[in-house]
Design a protein around this motif. Structure first.
Motif, short mmCIF file in Angstrom:
data_model
loop_
_atom_site.label_atom_id
_atom_site.label_comp_id
_atom_site.label_asym_id
_atom_site.label_seq_id
_atom_site.Cartn_x
_atom_site.Cartn_y
_atom_site.Cartn_z
N GLU A 1 -6.45 8.24 -4.54
CA GLU A 1 -6.84 7.27 -5.56
C GLU A 1 -6.33 5.85 -5.29
O GLU A 1 -6.83 4.90 -5.87
CB GLU A 1 -6.39 7.74 -6.95
N ASN A 2 -5.36 5.71 -4.39
CA ASN A 2 -4.89 4.38 -4.02
C ASN A 2 -5.61 3.81 -2.80
O ASN A 2 -5.18 2.81 -2.23
CB ASN A 2 -3.38 4.40 -3.74
N ALA A 3 -6.72 4.42 -2.43
CA ALA A 3 -7.46 3.96 -1.24
C ALA A 3 -7.79 2.47 -1.27
O ALA A 3 -7.75 1.81 -0.22
CB ALA A 3 -8.74 4.79 -1.07
N PRO A 4 -8.12 1.87 -2.44
CA PRO A 4 -8.43 0.43 -2.43
C PRO A 4 -7.26 -0.45 -2.00
O PRO A 4 -7.47 -1.64 -1.71
CB PRO A 4 -8.82 0.15 -3.89
N MET A 5 -6.05 0.08 -1.93
CA MET A 5 -4.94 -0.69 -1.40
C MET A 5 -5.02 -0.78 0.12
O MET A 5 -4.32 -1.61 0.74
CB MET A 5 -3.60 -0.05 -1.80
N ARG B 1 0.83 -1.21 0.00
CA ARG B 1 0.00 0.00 0.00
C ARG B 1 0.87 1.26 0.00
O ARG B 1 1.93 1.30 0.63
CB ARG B 1 -0.92 0.00 1.22
N HIS B 2 0.40 2.27 -0.68
CA HIS B 2 1.05 3.58 -0.65
C HIS B 2 0.07 4.60 -1.20
O HIS B 2 -0.78 4.28 -2.03
CB HIS B 2 2.35 3.58 -1.46
N VAL B 3 0.18 5.82 -0.72
CA VAL B 3 -0.69 6.88 -1.22
C VAL B 3 -0.10 7.46 -2.49
O VAL B 3 1.12 7.46 -2.70
CB VAL B 3 -0.90 7.97 -0.16
N ASP C 1 -2.66 5.36 8.67
CA ASP C 1 -1.37 5.08 8.03
C ASP C 1 -1.10 5.96 6.81
O ASP C 1 -0.61 5.49 5.79
CB ASP C 1 -1.32 3.60 7.65
N GLY C 2 -1.45 7.25 6.91
CA GLY C 2 -1.21 8.18 5.82
C GLY C 2 -2.31 8.27 4.78
O GLY C 2 -2.28 9.15 3.92
N LEU C 3 -3.30 7.39 4.83
CA LEU C 3 -4.43 7.44 3.89
C LEU C 3 -5.39 8.54 4.32
O LEU C 3 -5.88 8.53 5.46
CB LEU C 3 -5.15 6.10 3.87
N GLU C 4 -5.68 9.46 3.40
CA GLU C 4 -6.52 10.60 3.75
C GLU C 4 -7.91 10.51 3.10
O GLU C 4 -8.08 9.97 2.01
CB GLU C 4 -5.86 11.90 3.32
N LEU C 5 -8.88 11.07 3.81
CA LEU C 5 -10.25 11.28 3.35
C LEU C 5 -10.52 12.77 3.43
O LEU C 5 -10.24 13.40 4.45
CB LEU C 5 -11.22 10.51 4.25
N ALA C 6 -11.03 13.34 2.34
CA ALA C 6 -11.26 14.78 2.30
C ALA C 6 -12.75 15.09 2.23
O ALA C 6 -13.52 14.42 1.53
CB ALA C 6 -10.56 15.41 1.10
N LEU C 7 -13.14 16.10 2.96
CA LEU C 7 -14.48 16.68 2.92
C LEU C 7 -14.39 17.98 2.14
O LEU C 7 -13.51 18.81 2.41
CB LEU C 7 -14.95 16.93 4.35
N GLN C 8 -15.29 18.16 1.19
CA GLN C 8 -15.27 19.35 0.34
C GLN C 8 -16.69 19.91 0.26
O GLN C 8 -17.58 19.27 -0.29
CB GLN C 8 -14.76 18.98 -1.05
#
Length: 206
Positions: free
Chosen positions: A177-181, A88-90, A152-159
């Motif tokens: 875009e790499n969230a499925p990892m 996994r990686h962002v 672990d560094g995976l971000e979710l954004a509210l807009q």
């Protein structure tokens, strides 16, 4: 009642699934600290621990460990811990949450008036304050936008885009875009609900 029971059953199934994993392998994969009783991790910037023998969750509230076995917490954190990939990686690139699922799912995220968007627009300063208190990182797009470190560094954004007399306010959710990892598409909804609950609590909307 039946719906609540179904949620409880699913949460217990997730915990039972956790118990089938090699816990040392999970700790090594994620760089988690552990002791004889718990694995320690973080979710949405807050410390959590997982009881090794049951899969039960606790979160650190000040100096006290509190029960954290809500449906959203269990389903989100155990999915991230158990099923995130080794590689996994962002990417650093945002993708609309609806774009991760099938066309059928888009109506769940983009259907008519959004009561959360209306609540947030009614008190934008309270929204900004709540996002900052939860460790949100301001983003330059949208009328109000913040990114949150889920895991672990995976971000979710509210807009949030403000509405006017012609268009209602619009609330968008973006993932790296790499969230499925890291997380399954279905689990993205649990993480989103958990973040909404935390924001609403900070704004006094409950």
């Amino acid at each position: 009642m039946a719906r609540g029971n179904n949620y409880a059953i699913q949460a217990q199934q997730a915990k039972a699934c956790f118990l089938t994993y090699d816990q040392q392998a999970l700790a090594d994969k994620l760089g988690l600290l552990g002791d004889e009783r718990y694995l320690y991790t973080r979710l949405l910037g807050q410390p959590y621990r997982i009881r090794r023998t049951t899969g039960d969750l606790e979160r650190l509230e000040g100096e006290r460990w509190a029960d954290a076995n809500s449906y959203e917490e269990v389903m989100t954190l155990l999915d991230l811990v158990c099923d995130s990939r080794e590689d996994r990686h962002v990417s650093g690139q945002w993708k609309n949450m609806s774009s991760f699922g099938l066309q059928f799912h888009q109506s769940l995220l983009e259907s008519g008036r959004d009561p959360w968007a209306e609540r947030f627009q009614s008190d934008p300063e309270a929204l900004r304050r709540a996002c900052r208190e939860l460790g949100g990182r301001p983003l330059p797009t949208g009328d109000i936008a913040y990114a949150f470190n889920v895991f672990d560094g995976l971000e979710l954004a509210l807009q949030l885009w403000f509405g006017d007399e012609e268009f209602p306010p619009n609330l968008r959710w973006l993932w790296d875009e790499n969230a499925p990892m890291y997380i399954r598409y279905e689990t993205m909804f649990f993480a989103r609900s958990l973040l909404l609950e935390k924001i609403a609590a900070r704004m006094g909307l409950h």
